[in-house]
Scaffold this motif. Structure first.
Motif, PDB file in Angstrom:
ATOM      1  N   ASP A   7      25.788 -18.543  10.366  1.00 37.02           N
ATOM      2  CA  ASP A   7      25.988 -17.349   9.767  1.00 37.02           C
ATOM      3  C   ASP A   7      24.673 -16.910  10.391  1.00 37.02           C
ATOM      4  OD1 ASP A   7      28.367 -17.697   9.056  1.00 37.02           O
ATOM      5  OD2 ASP A   7      28.191 -18.821   6.539  1.00 37.02           O
ATOM      6  N   SER A  11      23.512 -12.766  11.600  1.00 36.13           N
ATOM      7  CA  SER A  11      23.163 -11.325  11.289  1.00 36.13           C
ATOM      8  C   SER A  11      22.078 -11.226  11.716  1.00 36.13           C
ATOM      9  CB  SER A  11      23.191 -12.097   9.695  1.00 36.13           C
ATOM     10  OG  SER A  11      23.821 -12.221   9.375  1.00 36.13           O
ATOM     11  N   VAL A  29      25.940  -9.952   8.332  1.00 31.20           N
ATOM     12  CA  VAL A  29      25.058  -8.305   8.090  1.00 31.20           C
ATOM     13  C   VAL A  29      23.582  -7.725   9.276  1.00 31.20           C
ATOM     14  CG1 VAL A  29      23.144  -7.714   6.046  1.00 31.20           C
ATOM     15  CG2 VAL A  29      25.674  -9.395   5.168  1.00 31.20           C
ATOM     16  N   LYS A  30      23.426  -6.593   8.491  1.00 37.27           N
ATOM     17  CA  LYS A  30      22.361  -6.283   9.979  1.00 37.27           C
ATOM     18  C   LYS A  30      21.100  -5.315   8.742  1.00 37.27           C
ATOM     19  CE  LYS A  30      25.394  -4.270  13.437  1.00 37.27           C
ATOM     20  NZ  LYS A  30      25.598  -3.678  14.528  1.00 37.27           N
ATOM     21  N   GLU A  45      29.937  -9.977   3.548  1.00 40.99           N
ATOM     22  CA  GLU A  45      30.111  -9.920   5.790  1.00 40.99           C
ATOM     23  C   GLU A  45      29.692  -8.592   6.104  1.00 40.99           C
ATOM     24  OE1 GLU A  45      33.792 -11.183   8.558  1.00 40.99           O
ATOM     25  OE2 GLU A  45      33.031 -11.423   6.631  1.00 40.99           O
TER      26      GLU A  45
END
Length: 270
Positions: A7, A11, A29-30, A45
């Motif tokens: 995960d 990101s 996610v950014k 998310e």
């Protein structure tokens, strides 16, 4: 951070961002340059956190939100009663927070500042402690909510408008720019002025929301009874109960009026 390695790889986190290892960062996610994420933050998310955003406190953010540069989310409330207690901010999905938006966490142990989904908060808007903001709400530039304000779904608040503490604003209503709102705004109306006055039914907003014409007609009758008949609030409610065809919207309008604790916003002269 508690994510699985896979995960984290999905990101995109800028190397200058400061993220507490206890924060929970969802997949996709950014997080941009110099953003700061506190230890009790959970980000869902696909959410994007741009440069210099600060997210702190016990803050939970849903999926696919966007936070533009220099927004401040979950900081301590601007409230002299606050004494360092544990309190929260919760934010739904797909909401957008433009530049310099501020959202304060609640005053009171375990209390919450709550924001729904699909909202747009334009630059420099402020949501104070213990506010409860619904879904599809739009706040234009520099509008502000004081503490303990309730904003129902699909409300539009114009630029530089201010809403007094403990005021409730009913769904599908619209508040004009620069308005000073010191009493409750019923659902489905337009309010404007200093202090704000109800100037008419939000007919365009009701049409865009897909409310059928026959129900819009009943709401128009309700507005006339409330603001044009010369009856006091109790008498107007009794008249509406007798004269209006029942629908979910009419019942919500009546329920809001019965529970208005600060009194309702007055109307303009006919």
């Amino acid at each position: 951070m508690t994510e699985e390695k896979g995960d984290m790889q999905k990101s995109m986190i800028h190397p200058t961002a400061i993220i507490d290892p206890h924060a929970k960062i969802g997949p996709g996610v950014k997080i941009g340059p110099y953003a700061v994420i506190g230890p009790n933050v959970e980000i869902g998310e696909g959410t994007e956190v741009m440069a210099h955003v600060v997210i702190d406190g016990w803050t939970t953010i849903g999926k696919y939100c966007r936070f533009f540069p220099s927004a401040s989310i979950g900081s301590e409330p601007q409230d002299l009663k606050f004494n360092g207690e544990k309190s929260y901010v919760t934010i739904g999905d797909y909401s957008v927070f433009r530049e310099f938006v501020t959202v304060s966490r609640a005053t009171g142990e375990e209390d919450v500042t709550s924001i729904g989904s699909h909202c747009l908060f334009q630059a420099c808007t402020h949501i104070a402690h213990n506010c409860d903001v619904g879904n599809y709400v739009i706040m234009s530039n520099c509008a502000g909510l004081a503490g303990h304000v309730t904003i129902e779904d699909r409300v539009v608040i114009g630029g530089i408008a201010g809403v007094h503490q403990f005021v409730k604003v009913g769904r599908n209503s619209m508040i004009g720019g620069l308005a000073k709102v010191v009493q409750d705004i019923p659902p489905f109306v337009i309010a404007d002025g200093q202090p704000a006055r109800c100037v008419g039914l939000n007919s365009v907003g009701l049409s865009r929301a897909g409310i059928p014409e026959n129900i819009r007609s009943e709401l128009k009758k309700a507005f006339r009874i409330l603001y044009r008949s010369g009856l006091n609030l109790g008498q107007a409610i009794a008249e509406m109960e007798q004269e209006l065809d029942s629908s979910e919207e009419v019942e919500h309008f009546l329920r809001f009026l019965r529970n208005a604790e600060r009194g309702i916003c007055r109307g303009t002269k006919a």
